[in-house]
Scaffold this active site. Structure first.
Site, PDB file in Angstrom:
ATOM      1  N   HIS A 186      -5.792   3.632  14.734  1.00 33.07           N
ATOM      2  CA  HIS A 186      -5.748   4.625  13.665  1.00 33.07           C
ATOM      3  C   HIS A 186      -7.165   4.817  13.118  1.00 33.07           C
ATOM      4  CE1 HIS A 186      -3.513   6.675  10.384  1.00 33.07           C
ATOM      5  NE2 HIS A 186      -4.353   6.107   9.539  1.00 33.07           N
ATOM      6  N   MET A 239     -12.661  10.253   6.336  1.00 31.09           N
ATOM      7  CA  MET A 239     -12.673  10.635   4.914  1.00 31.09           C
ATOM      8  C   MET A 239     -13.971  11.342   4.563  1.00 31.09           C
ATOM      9  SD  MET A 239     -11.343   7.060   3.333  1.00 31.09           S
ATOM     10  CE  MET A 239      -9.758   6.369   3.800  1.00 31.09           C
ATOM     11  N   GLY A 258      -7.417   7.002   0.596  1.00 32.68           N
ATOM     12  CA  GLY A 258      -8.811   6.754   0.210  1.00 32.68           C
ATOM     13  C   GLY A 258      -9.281   5.341   0.512  1.00 32.68           C
ATOM     14  N   PHE A 259      -8.386   4.384   0.330  1.00 35.67           N
ATOM     15  CA  PHE A 259      -8.826   2.997   0.504  1.00 35.67           C
ATOM     16  C   PHE A 259      -7.754   2.156   1.188  1.00 35.67           C
ATOM     17  CE2 PHE A 259     -11.004   4.844  -3.071  1.00 35.67           C
ATOM     18  CZ  PHE A 259     -12.333   4.501  -2.828  1.00 35.67           C
ATOM     19  N   GLY A 279      -6.108  -1.738   1.712  1.00 31.36           N
ATOM     20  CA  GLY A 279      -5.906  -2.897   0.845  1.00 31.36           C
ATOM     21  C   GLY A 279      -5.140  -2.617  -0.438  1.00 31.36           C
ATOM     22  N   GLY A 307      -0.224   2.629   4.597  1.00 34.90           N
ATOM     23  CA  GLY A 307      -0.657   2.199   3.271  1.00 34.90           C
ATOM     24  C   GLY A 307       0.117   1.009   2.749  1.00 34.90           C
ATOM     25  N   GLY A 340      -3.975  -1.733   8.098  1.00 36.32           N
ATOM     26  CA  GLY A 340      -5.409  -2.009   8.005  1.00 36.32           C
ATOM     27  C   GLY A 340      -5.640  -3.469   7.728  1.00 36.32           C
TER      28      GLY A 340
HETATM   29  C1  DX5 Z   1      -5.727   4.979   3.368  1.00 33.07           C
HETATM   30  C2  DX5 Z   1      -5.701   5.008   4.872  1.00 33.07           C
HETATM   31  C3  DX5 Z   1      -4.949   3.898   5.478  1.00 33.07           C
HETATM   32  C4  DX5 Z   1      -5.503   2.525   5.196  1.00 33.07           C
HETATM   33  C5  DX5 Z   1      -4.487   1.490   5.559  1.00 33.07           C
HETATM   34  O1  DX5 Z   1      -6.249   6.143   2.898  1.00 33.07           O
HETATM   35  O2  DX5 Z   1      -5.117   6.207   5.311  1.00 33.07           O
HETATM   36  O3  DX5 Z   1      -4.817   4.100   6.877  1.00 33.07           O
HETATM   37  O4  DX5 Z   1      -6.683   2.283   5.887  1.00 33.07           O
HETATM   38  O5  DX5 Z   1      -4.936   0.242   5.132  1.00 33.07           O
HETATM   39  P1  DX5 Z   1      -3.937  -0.846   4.528  1.00 33.07           P
HETATM   40  O6  DX5 Z   1      -2.927  -1.153   5.613  1.00 33.07           O
HETATM   41  O7  DX5 Z   1      -4.804  -2.010   4.208  1.00 33.07           O
HETATM   42  O8  DX5 Z   1      -3.274  -0.263   3.314  1.00 33.07           O
HETATM   43 ZN    ZN Z   2      -4.613   6.358   7.455  1.00 36.30          ZN
END
Ligand code: DX5
Ligand code: ZN
Length: 215
Positions: free
Chosen positions: A34, A38, A143-144, A146, A175, A196
């Site tokens: 994946h 961004m 956006g992030f 974790g 997420g 992630g």
């Molecule tokens: C968030 C991303 C996700 C994120 C997933 O904006 O789209 O793909 O990296 O990370 P985790 O699994 O740590 O929430």
């Molecule tokens: Zn994503």
């Protein structure tokens, strides 16, 4: 029943060792990678762009799952396709013409995904069911990595499954998914799990993939 697809998110990897990260994904048994793109405008973070996707494509046979968190992604669809994206997922909220954007993704030979932010109503997907191969219902504000899984998302999966009954659309969860909550998420119809932190922080990658994909 088809097996659950696991798509580890490169965003949580060490960017000075992307090759190592890809190898760890391949060895784990996960099928996809994946790629969270961004732009610092659609989301308050900047990650990487099409060059990263292109370099990843050259280095692996994993399916390239590009999640574009960028404004007006239609402008970049061709470039991501040229750089080897297999799936291109765009945000409903980021497109002035969602239909044209999805059609463009198909035109350039990729599979099309449509993503919704947590506050967007699932009913907006209804108009696009015949154009998409994948639906991504975000379970954190994009956006992030974790962040914590938003529990209300489970209801949205149910709503989508009802709406898309009989259609061959992958339902992707993204997420805050980990070894503890994946099973419940899957029980609500998700068949593609993005992870992630849960993946890249795990010592035993095969074991985390097993946990993330368990029905
Ligand atoms: C968030 C991303 C996700 C994120 C997933 O904006 O789209 O793909 O990296 O990370 P985790 O699994 O740590 O929430
Ligand atoms: Zn994503």
């Amino acid at each position: 029943m088809k097996e659950i697809i696991i798509s580890p998110s490169l965003l949580s990897a060490d960017f000075t060792d992307v090759k190592g990260a890809l190898k760890s994904v391949e060895d784990s048994g996960a099928q996809w990678i994946h790629c969270d793109v961004m732009d610092g405008v659609f989301v308050p973070n900047i990650s990487f762009g099409q060059k990263m996707v292109g370099d990843v494509k050259k280095a692996t046979d994993l399916v390239i799952d590009a999640h574009l968190m960028i404004v007006e992604p239609i402008k970049y669809v061709e470039e991501f396709a040229r750089n080897g994206a297999d799936f291109i997922t765009v945000h409903y909220e980021a497109c002035s013409d969602v239909e044209a954007t999805l059609k463009k993704i198909k035109e350039v030979g990729c599979k099309a995904g449509l993503a919704l932010k947590p506050k967007t109503d699932v009913s907006v997907m209804k108009n696009y069911l015949d154009l998409i191969d994948l639906a991504l219902i975000m379970s954190v504000e994009p956006g992030f990595s974790g962040q914590k899984f938003i529990f209300d998302t489970l209801k949205k999966y149910d709503e989508f499954c009802e709406m898309a009954k009989g259609k061959d659309i992958i339902l992707q969860g993204d997420g805050g998914i980990n070894g503890e909550n994946a099973r419940e998420i899957i029980s609500h119809g998700v068949n593609c799990i993005v992870a992630g932190n849960a993946f890249f922080k795990a010592q035993d990658k095969k074991e985390i993939v097993r946990q993330l994909g368990k029905r």
